[in-house]
Motif scaffolding. Structure first.
Motif, PDB file in Angstrom:
ATOM      1  N   TRP A 142       0.829  -1.215   0.000  1.00  0.00           N
ATOM      2  CA  TRP A 142       0.000   0.000   0.000  1.00  0.00           C
ATOM      3  C   TRP A 142       0.860   1.261   0.000  1.00  0.00           C
ATOM      4  O   TRP A 142       0.621   2.197  -0.757  1.00  0.00           O
ATOM      5  CB  TRP A 142      -0.917  -0.035   1.212  1.00  0.00           C
ATOM      6  CG  TRP A 142      -1.551   1.273   1.572  1.00  0.00           C
ATOM      7  CD1 TRP A 142      -1.160   2.120   2.579  1.00  0.00           C
ATOM      8  CD2 TRP A 142      -2.688   1.896   0.959  1.00  0.00           C
ATOM      9  NE1 TRP A 142      -1.984   3.222   2.635  1.00  0.00           N
ATOM     10  CE2 TRP A 142      -2.935   3.117   1.645  1.00  0.00           C
ATOM     11  CE3 TRP A 142      -3.516   1.542  -0.101  1.00  0.00           C
ATOM     12  CZ2 TRP A 142      -3.968   3.975   1.285  1.00  0.00           C
ATOM     13  CZ3 TRP A 142      -4.549   2.395  -0.448  1.00  0.00           C
ATOM     14  CH2 TRP A 142      -4.763   3.598   0.237  1.00  0.00           C
ATOM     15  N   SER A 143       1.855   1.285   0.873  1.00  0.00           N
ATOM     16  CA  SER A 143       2.654   2.502   1.049  1.00  0.00           C
ATOM     17  C   SER A 143       3.608   2.761  -0.107  1.00  0.00           C
ATOM     18  O   SER A 143       4.135   3.873  -0.244  1.00  0.00           O
ATOM     19  CB  SER A 143       3.443   2.428   2.361  1.00  0.00           C
ATOM     20  OG  SER A 143       4.381   1.362   2.342  1.00  0.00           O
ATOM     21  N   THR A 144       3.834   1.747  -0.940  1.00  0.00           N
ATOM     22  CA  THR A 144       4.709   1.920  -2.106  1.00  0.00           C
ATOM     23  C   THR A 144       3.921   1.863  -3.417  1.00  0.00           C
ATOM     24  O   THR A 144       4.509   1.711  -4.487  1.00  0.00           O
ATOM     25  CB  THR A 144       5.811   0.846  -2.118  1.00  0.00           C
ATOM     26  OG1 THR A 144       5.214  -0.463  -2.076  1.00  0.00           O
ATOM     27  CG2 THR A 144       6.745   1.014  -0.928  1.00  0.00           C
ATOM     28  N   PHE A 145       2.589   1.974  -3.313  1.00  0.00           N
ATOM     29  CA  PHE A 145       1.712   2.027  -4.490  1.00  0.00           C
ATOM     30  C   PHE A 145       1.858   0.792  -5.366  1.00  0.00           C
ATOM     31  O   PHE A 145       1.861   0.872  -6.587  1.00  0.00           O
ATOM     32  CB  PHE A 145       1.985   3.304  -5.297  1.00  0.00           C
ATOM     33  CG  PHE A 145       1.867   4.560  -4.481  1.00  0.00           C
ATOM     34  CD1 PHE A 145       0.632   5.132  -4.218  1.00  0.00           C
ATOM     35  CD2 PHE A 145       3.006   5.151  -3.927  1.00  0.00           C
ATOM     36  CE1 PHE A 145       0.523   6.265  -3.434  1.00  0.00           C
ATOM     37  CE2 PHE A 145       2.902   6.298  -3.145  1.00  0.00           C
ATOM     38  CZ  PHE A 145       1.655   6.863  -2.897  1.00  0.00           C
ATOM     39  N   VAL A 196      -5.438  -0.056   3.691  1.00  0.00           N
ATOM     40  CA  VAL A 196      -4.149   0.182   4.345  1.00  0.00           C
ATOM     41  C   VAL A 196      -3.299  -1.086   4.377  1.00  0.00           C
ATOM     42  O   VAL A 196      -2.067  -1.027   4.297  1.00  0.00           O
ATOM     43  CB  VAL A 196      -4.385   0.717   5.772  1.00  0.00           C
ATOM     44  CG1 VAL A 196      -3.113   0.665   6.612  1.00  0.00           C
ATOM     45  CG2 VAL A 196      -4.931   2.137   5.715  1.00  0.00           C
ATOM     46  N   PHE A 197      -3.956  -2.260   4.469  1.00  0.00           N
ATOM     47  CA  PHE A 197      -3.226  -3.524   4.519  1.00  0.00           C
ATOM     48  C   PHE A 197      -3.356  -4.317   3.215  1.00  0.00           C
ATOM     49  O   PHE A 197      -2.948  -5.471   3.167  1.00  0.00           O
ATOM     50  CB  PHE A 197      -3.709  -4.368   5.697  1.00  0.00           C
ATOM     51  CG  PHE A 197      -3.371  -3.775   7.043  1.00  0.00           C
ATOM     52  CD1 PHE A 197      -2.059  -3.675   7.463  1.00  0.00           C
ATOM     53  CD2 PHE A 197      -4.373  -3.288   7.868  1.00  0.00           C
ATOM     54  CE1 PHE A 197      -1.736  -3.119   8.693  1.00  0.00           C
ATOM     55  CE2 PHE A 197      -4.067  -2.732   9.106  1.00  0.00           C
ATOM     56  CZ  PHE A 197      -2.745  -2.640   9.510  1.00  0.00           C
ATOM     57  N   ASP A 198      -3.921  -3.704   2.174  1.00  0.00           N
ATOM     58  CA  ASP A 198      -4.067  -4.334   0.870  1.00  0.00           C
ATOM     59  C   ASP A 198      -4.640  -5.737   0.995  1.00  0.00           C
ATOM     60  O   ASP A 198      -4.047  -6.721   0.539  1.00  0.00           O
ATOM     61  CB  ASP A 198      -2.718  -4.377   0.139  1.00  0.00           C
ATOM     62  CG  ASP A 198      -2.874  -4.779  -1.329  1.00  0.00           C
ATOM     63  OD1 ASP A 198      -3.943  -4.510  -1.902  1.00  0.00           O
ATOM     64  OD2 ASP A 198      -1.927  -5.371  -1.884  1.00  0.00           O
ATOM     65  N   GLN A 199      -5.802  -5.829   1.617  1.00  0.00           N
ATOM     66  CA  GLN A 199      -6.509  -7.089   1.763  1.00  0.00           C
ATOM     67  C   GLN A 199      -7.847  -7.005   1.050  1.00  0.00           C
ATOM     68  O   GLN A 199      -8.280  -5.928   0.626  1.00  0.00           O
ATOM     69  CB  GLN A 199      -6.701  -7.429   3.243  1.00  0.00           C
ATOM     70  CG  GLN A 199      -5.414  -7.550   4.027  1.00  0.00           C
ATOM     71  CD  GLN A 199      -4.492  -8.636   3.502  1.00  0.00           C
ATOM     72  OE1 GLN A 199      -4.930  -9.744   3.170  1.00  0.00           O
ATOM     73  NE2 GLN A 199      -3.199  -8.333   3.409  1.00  0.00           N
ATOM     74  N   THR A 244       3.221   8.965   5.813  1.00  0.00           N
ATOM     75  CA  THR A 244       4.031   7.930   5.154  1.00  0.00           C
ATOM     76  C   THR A 244       3.204   6.754   4.652  1.00  0.00           C
ATOM     77  O   THR A 244       3.720   5.931   3.899  1.00  0.00           O
ATOM     78  CB  THR A 244       5.102   7.384   6.115  1.00  0.00           C
ATOM     79  OG1 THR A 244       4.454   6.705   7.207  1.00  0.00           O
ATOM     80  CG2 THR A 244       5.977   8.505   6.649  1.00  0.00           C
ATOM     81  N   GLN A 245       1.975   6.651   5.095  1.00  0.00           N
ATOM     82  CA  GLN A 245       1.089   5.508   4.816  1.00  0.00           C
ATOM     83  C   GLN A 245       1.609   4.189   5.402  1.00  0.00           C
ATOM     84  O   GLN A 245       1.169   3.109   4.998  1.00  0.00           O
ATOM     85  CB  GLN A 245       0.842   5.326   3.310  1.00  0.00           C
ATOM     86  CG  GLN A 245       0.085   6.468   2.670  1.00  0.00           C
ATOM     87  CD  GLN A 245       1.001   7.549   2.164  1.00  0.00           C
ATOM     88  OE1 GLN A 245       1.890   7.287   1.359  1.00  0.00           O
ATOM     89  NE2 GLN A 245       0.807   8.767   2.626  1.00  0.00           N
ATOM     90  N   ARG A 246       2.530   4.284   6.354  1.00  0.00           N
ATOM     91  CA  ARG A 246       3.083   3.086   6.970  1.00  0.00           C
ATOM     92  C   ARG A 246       2.455   2.825   8.328  1.00  0.00           C
ATOM     93  O   ARG A 246       2.063   3.751   9.037  1.00  0.00           O
ATOM     94  CB  ARG A 246       4.608   3.218   7.144  1.00  0.00           C
ATOM     95  CG  ARG A 246       5.393   3.334   5.862  1.00  0.00           C
ATOM     96  CD  ARG A 246       5.230   2.142   4.942  1.00  0.00           C
ATOM     97  NE  ARG A 246       5.664   0.884   5.533  1.00  0.00           N
ATOM     98  CZ  ARG A 246       6.900   0.399   5.458  1.00  0.00           C
ATOM     99  NH1 ARG A 246       7.835   1.071   4.829  1.00  0.00           N
ATOM    100  NH2 ARG A 246       7.200  -0.768   6.005  1.00  0.00           N
TER     101      ARG A 246
END
Length: 260
Positions: free
Chosen positions: A84-87, A125-128, A253-255
């Motif tokens: 998610w945070s790295t697109f 946020v967790f790409d689920q 940071t989206q982390r």
């Protein structure tokens, strides 16, 4: 992780009865297939793996491994947040095959107790995808009977091996609680209930924005500790079948990082 279970108020007898296990026949009908037999490894943490590692190819529909232990579940969330945070999102478990399979039952691998903030949807946020997470959301992650019961349902009925308490940067509920605490102002309607629940966790050693930011973490710790003190959840933790983890999402940071 387990060292925080002594923090917070001692659970009452009524709390234990509230989460008493239902009859085995009913549990057999409701339970999903996660058994979570192994304890969370000491090195497992959100975001600990190399962020530069290239993601693997997206698995075929229906073939994706479902985490069955606390450690596996936490690592899957960490991997998803890195995507998610790295697109580099995969948007898993959205196919027609997956949708059809979910008509007969669900097998989520984590309960995420998060805030209602529209900027922090756990599945993104967790790409689920569908059937992956059981999400419970309240302003400031505030606990009440409905929230406690929802978390307990996921753990006790569906054998979910991970509960993640997810706070976030710039939480409006925490900011409102901090401001009301400083001014003595009463907040409108039911919002005061939320502020009252957060107030004991306010970090009064700091001022201004730093107080709000620090209270976000303190609130996550307090909510995690209260969940870990519930007898039926604590028994799962002691058996190595459940981890209750605090974390925080940073909007800049989206982390997601651990809060300990």
């Amino acid at each position: 992780m387990n060292s925080d279970r002594s923090v917070g108020p001692e659970p009452t007898t009524s709390a234990h009865k509230r989460f008493a296990l239902p009859p085995l026949a009913r549990r057999a009908l409701l339970r999903a297939g996660l058994t979570g037999a192994a304890a969370l490894g000491t090195t497992a943490a959100l975001g600990t793996a190399s962020a530069s590692a290239a993601p693997a190819a997206t698995p075929a529909a229906g073939s994706r491994h479902r985490p069955g232990t606390p450690g596996e579940a936490l690592r899957e969330l960490a991997a998803g947040n890195r995507r998610w945070s790295t697109f580099r999102e995969r948007h898993p478990d959205e196919s027609p095959t997956v949708r059809q399979s979910l008509t007969s039952g669900q097998h989520p691998f984590a309960v995420v107790l998060g805030c209602i903030d529209s900027r922090v949807p756990p599945e993104l946020v967790f790409d689920q995808g569908l059937g992956d997470l059981m999400t419970v959301r309240s302003a400031g992650e505030v606990l009440d009977e409905a929230v406690l019961g929802s978390v307990a349902y996921g753990v006790l009925e569906l054998d979910i091996p991970l509960v993640l308490v997810l706070g976030h940067q710039s939480c409006g509920a925490v900011k409102a609680a901090v401001q009301a605490d400083g001014t003595g102002e009463r907040l409108p309607a039911h919002i005061q209930y939320i502020a009252d629940a957060i107030a004991p966790n306010i970090d009064r050693t700091k001022e201004g924005d730093a107080r709000v930011d620090s209270t976000v973490d303190a609130n996550v710790r307090a909510v995690r500790a209260r969940l870990a003190a519930e007898p039926d959840l604590a028994a799962k933790v002691d058996a190595g079948k459940l981890a209750i983890v605090g974390a925080r999402y940073d909007l800049t940071t989206q982390r997601v990082r651990r809060v300990v």
